[in-house]
Motif scaffolding. Structure first.
Motif, PDB file in Angstrom:
ATOM      1  N   HIS A 103       0.832  -1.208   0.000  1.00 54.89           N
ATOM      2  CA  HIS A 103       0.000   0.000   0.000  1.00 54.89           C
ATOM      3  C   HIS A 103       0.865   1.256   0.000  1.00 54.89           C
ATOM      4  N   VAL A 104       1.932   1.233   0.771  1.00 56.32           N
ATOM      5  CA  VAL A 104       2.816   2.390   0.828  1.00 56.32           C
ATOM      6  C   VAL A 104       3.472   2.613  -0.532  1.00 56.32           C
ATOM      7  N   LEU A 105       3.977   1.542  -1.131  1.00 54.64           N
ATOM      8  CA  LEU A 105       4.618   1.668  -2.442  1.00 54.64           C
ATOM      9  C   LEU A 105       3.621   2.158  -3.489  1.00 54.64           C
ATOM     10  N   PHE A 106       2.402   1.679  -3.429  1.00 57.56           N
ATOM     11  CA  PHE A 106       1.371   2.116  -4.369  1.00 57.56           C
ATOM     12  C   PHE A 106       1.106   3.613  -4.195  1.00 57.56           C
ATOM     13  N   SER A 107       1.079   4.077  -2.941  1.00 54.75           N
ATOM     14  CA  SER A 107       0.868   5.499  -2.678  1.00 54.75           C
ATOM     15  C   SER A 107       2.026   6.335  -3.200  1.00 54.75           C
TER      16      SER A 107
END
Length: 967
Positions: A302-306
């Motif tokens: 999720h962090v990488l996607f953000s």
């Protein structure tokens, strides 16, 4: 968020029993008990089990305790105290390894043995009662758990005192019960007491301290005390890393929770570091913990996607799915479908709709097999599948899929629930695509009004804005199109602003709150206001829990408390508006009406506002005559890819190791997408464009676009002969919409210049907030050139150590008509501890290190405290215009305008110093000569393109990065 496991709060006391005296007096140095030389094998077996790391391999420990109990009973006449301890440890180990039913059986046996052997007034009883509290709560027997927790605390305080380890474990149990009931404020209080006592009364190397701290951090977040939650989460992680071996599972528990907290508040750089560490440690030491490894991978993804690292996130989500399928823990049977749903999001972001459809169908099938028909997640998964069907141009099938799903959502969620808001507007879009446009608008507008209230309500927390901002933006974008299709231009104009504000408010709300808190006039009022807001967030969560549980009496009681608290919020907000109305406007800027905006435009001006939808891009054009719009079938994923490729082709040209190859084709295609042919009539006679966009569309300077067809042979294109947009029109970028006020007044000090740049970061070279920032040796020359050009009344230039916050604050800044910063711009969330945009200056270091107001980071909220009277604020040599989807631009622009700047000139990417100096100098000269800001920059750019005195001046990497930002 992955909150700390709240089970097994009492078991740390058992370590005291096996390893030395209890910590009832809060002694933190237990005296180890040594076994006598003639100790039996069974005694040695017990000693090894009781002192083992209780968090590691809980399932394996449960089996070892079973074996020990069998051996003890086989011996005959087992010691009752030893047997009770063994049964209690067994129950804890089973519960911690998610074998709750068996844990209840073994825990009840421990309590039976206590009763049968007259051990009710002993430490054994407090331990067993506290363990059973968690076991019963995990099994859903909350009333029994509450009774067990109350008895445990009463006994612990009676036998050992309120300041004891035993009391700590009992308070943990009470917190567990309160959390299970949805009483989050009560849970926070009990977990806070438990954590405080654990720190006082347990040895530093006891992992239960970390468990209690992490649990407390999670509940602080639940009641809206975000900063306190982060502090406690950081404390838990630091304690774990300092006092425990990295192989201990509570290390990854603390780091994982901290990473989730960082992510939930938009601090993605810190979240990435924490969660990356978690993934690495679990891969080394917890290889078989598939369930928790799956959660960690998904959180990291999720962090990488953000951070727009879509392919990396997609790979991790697929690995998370694989781990879920290997897991023996089945705590939530629908959880394996979540990473598959997220991987479908990633496929959509890449434009692979076929793969996204396949994944969504698989996820829906998985949840259908595991959950009843009225499960709300099952319904939401079906709605996601329907929206992907719409992208695949299957509107009728999509509507048929979504209709029963929306019925479940309506039955399960209140109208004001954000999950329902976004679902209803998505369903409205499906109705519109099936020709039912009037019905679609009526439905969508009702829920859009509720969403608007949430977005512009100061009681909406930063965490909620981070979580729901993308959904709000998508919903308002959809409503913009529905309003246009229904012939409602005024409403469409409002929804357009709300779609873009969803991105900007995340930054400006933080800036406004911090600015108000630092203002002596409003500090006390803002604290009261924020306290009431946090209380409202807690009450909202508790009411949602009560609604899910069907507790009518609790729902009514909470409704009354919410009404009372809302009245207090309104009173505090009115007082804040009276004292400093500018802070509310800065934090939650209200949309302007179409009529007022049209009236403020000159006949030469037109607003152009592109808005990306999942399956298309719509462009709104507003001039004095009205609003027109056009739709181009270019999905958001395609537009984002083109923008990313275009920016990469420009930024790489500053790298001598990368071949120069500007992406002319995408520059032309993007122009045709953002400026469709049907909009040309509305733009005719309007040479001054006002560009208003958010997200990826805000990360490319419009001047870079190509307004006419390219030669068939693109290999020999000469950039000086390309029909760039600025050949015919000037462009101002708008951070928000407000009435155009015409030419701004000129500062009485228009000829006086202040330049700051090239900061000295030697004193903070080890600080991760400044890591990787290169020196700017040419900043002094650049500022001197600008000062020589515009400082006819004098120029003050501060570079190196002199370019500090302290030096800035001690000057009368109203004396300068032009202020330039030749330094780095940072986006909020991209650096540790940085939650808002900032400019880098030299820190002023005292004996105790840099103070907050001289730490080298001039944040947006600190900028609002400055007092300027400047015609220009120039942000050069940094990526201030782009940041995270344009949020940096929005935050810094709002802050400088609030402080008194009338215009900003900011850059999209670092640019060569000689070109930057020439552009800035000529732009300021043009403005001083009577041109508008945008026209002054346009002419400066054209001179650079057409001139010969700056090497490669026609290269768009040199002339295109700057944009004028209008107030």
């Amino acid at each position: 968020m992955r909150i700390a496991r709240l089970t097994g709060g009492a078991m740390a006391a058992l370590l005291a029993l096996g390893a030395g005296p209890a910590f009832a007096t809060c002694s933190t140095t237990p005296v180890p008990q040594s076994l006598p030389d003639d100790a039996s094998p069974l005694d040695r077996q017990f000693a090894g089990l009781i002192t083992a790391d209780r968090f590691s391999d809980a399932a394996g420990q449960a089996e070892r305790w079973r074996a020990f109990i069998r051996d003890l009973k086989r011996k005959g006449n087992p010691d009752p105290a030893t047997l009770v301890q063994a049964q209690t440890w067994l129950a804890w180990s089973l519960d911690y390894s998610d074998q709750v039913d068996q844990a209840q059986v073994e825990g009840k046996e421990a309590l039976r043995l206590i009763e049968a052997n007259g051990l009710q007034e002993s430490r054994l009883a407090t331990d067993a009662l506290s363990v059973m509290t968690s076991v019963l709560a995990d099994g859903g027997h909350v009333a029994e758990a509450a009774d067990s927790a109350t008895r445990a605390l009463d006994l612990a305080e009676r036998l050992f005192g309120a300041q004891s380890a035993e009391a700590s474990f009992a308070h943990n149990g009470l917190g567990t019960v309160a959390y299970a009931r949805g009483h989050y404020a009560d849970a926070e209080r009990e977990y806070g007491i438990s954590a405080s006592l654990a720190v006082q009364c347990l040895p530093p190397g006891d992992a239960m301290i970390v468990n209690q701290l992490a649990s407390h951090a999670g509940t602080l977040y639940m009641i809206g005390r975000v900063e306190d939650a982060l502090d406690e989460g950081q404390r838990a992680a630091k304690w774990a890393l300092t006092n425990l071996p990295e192989s201990n599972p509570t290390v990854t528990l603390a780091l994982g929770n901290l990473g989730a907290l960082y992510s939930a508040t938009g601090r993605y750089a810190e979240a990435e570091a924490a969660l990356h560490k978690v993934v690495d440690l679990e891969g080394m030491y917890q290889t078989e913990s598939w369930f928790y490894r799956a959660i960690s991978l998904s959180n990291y993804a999720h962090v990488l996607f953000s951070l727009d690292r879509v392919e990396e996130a997609e790979a991790l989500w697929l690995a998370s799915l694989d781990f879920h399928q290997k897991a023996t823990i089945k705590r939530d049977p629908i959880s394996p479908a979540f990473p598959l749903r997220f991987a479908a999001d990633a496929a959509e972001a890449r434009g692979d709709i076929g793969l996204a459809l396949e994944r969504r169908q698989r996820a829906a099938d998985m949840i259908d097999a595991a959950a009843p028909a009225d499960n709300p997640e099952r319904a939401r998964t079906r709605l996601e599948l329907a929206m992907t069907m719409l992208l695949a141009n299957r509107p009728a099938e999509a509507l048929a899929m979504a209709t029963p799903a929306i019925a479940v959502v309506r039955a399960k969620y209140e109208e004001s629930d954000t999950r329902r808001l976004s679902a209803e507007i998505a369903y409205a879009r499906l109705l519109g695509r099936n020709g039912r446009t009037a019905e679609a608008y009526d439905l969508g507008s009702h829920f859009a009004a509720l969403a608007e209230t949430r977005l512009l309500d100061a009681s909406t927390s930063r965490g909620d804005l981070v979580r729901w901002g993308p959904a709000f933006s998508a919903s308002f974008s959809a409503m913009t199109e529905l309003a246009l299709e229904n012939g409602r231009p005024d409403e469409a104009f409002r929804y357009l602003q709300l779609a873009n504000l969803s991105d900007v408010v995340l930054v400006t709300s933080e800036v406004a709150a911090r600015a108000a808190a630092s203002d002596p006039r409003t500090a006390e009022n803002i604290r009261e206001f924020q306290d009431r807001i946090r209380q409202r967030q807690t009450l909202d969560r508790e009411r949602a829990f009560a609604i899910g549980a069907g507790d009518a009496a609790e729902i009514a009681q909470l409704a009354a408390r919410i009404e009372e608290n809302d009245a207090a919020i309104a009173r505090a907000g009115d007082e804040l508006d009276r004292l400093a109305p500018q802070y509310r406007q800065l934090g939650r800027p209200a949309p302007i009406t179409l009529a007022d905006y049209r009236a403020s435009l000159s006949p030469r001006q037109a607003l152009i506002a592109p808005l990306a939808l999942d399956d298309a891009l719509i462009t709104l054009v507003v001039n004095r005559d009205g609003l027109t719009w056009a739709r181009v079938a270019s999905p958001r994923s395609q537009v984002q890819r083109q923008i990313k490729a275009l920016r990469a082709s420009v930024e790489s040209r500053n790298d001598p190791t990368v071949p120069k190859a500007f992406d002319y084709a995408d520059a032309r295609t993007l122009y045709q997408t953002l400026f469709p042919a049907s909009s040309e009539a509305a733009l005719k006679g309007c040479p001054e464009l006002l560009y208003y966009a958010s997200g990826a569309l805000a990360t490319v300077p419009p001047a870079l676009l190509i307004a006419a067809d390219l030669p068939t042979d693109a290999t020999g294109i000469e950039p000086a002969k390309v029909a760039w947009l600025i050949r015919s029109r000037s462009v101002s970028v708008l951070a928000s919409l407000r009435p155009i006020t015409g030419p701004s007044r000129t500062s009485a000090n228009a000829g006086r210049f202040l330049g700051l740049g090239g900061p000295d970061l030697g004193a903070v070279s080890a600080d991760p907030r400044f890591a990787g920032l290169p020196e700017l040796p040419a900043a002094a020359t650049e500022l001197a050139d600008i000062g020589a050009a515009v400082g006819r009344k004098g120029a003050d230039i501060l570079t190196g150590a002199a370019a500090s916050e302290q030096a800035l604050r001690t000057r009368d800044l109203t004396r300068y008509g032009v202020i330039a910063f030749a330094t780095h711009g940072l986006a909020g969330g991209d650096r540790p501890g940085l939650v808002e945009p900032a400019l880098v200056l030299s820190p002023t270091t005292g004996a105790a290190g840099p103070a907050t107001d001289s730490d080298g980071l001039l944040t947006a909220s600190e900028i609002t405290q400055l007092r300027l009277d400047a015609d220009w604020v120039i942000l050069s040599a940094c990526d201030t215009a782009s940041g995270t989807d344009g949020q940096t631009l929005g935050g810094l622009a709002a802050a400088f305008i609030h402080a008194g700047a009338r215009s900003l000139l900011v850059s999209h990417w670092p640019v060569r110093d000689d070109a930057a100096a020439r552009l800035v100098r000529d732009t300021v000269r043009g403005k001083a000569g009577g041109l508008t800001e945008a026209e002054a920059l346009r002419q400066a750019q054209l001179r650079l393109i057409d001139g010969t005195d700056i090497a490669d001046g026609a290269d768009p990497a040199l002339w295109a990065p700057f944009v004028p930002v209008a107030p």
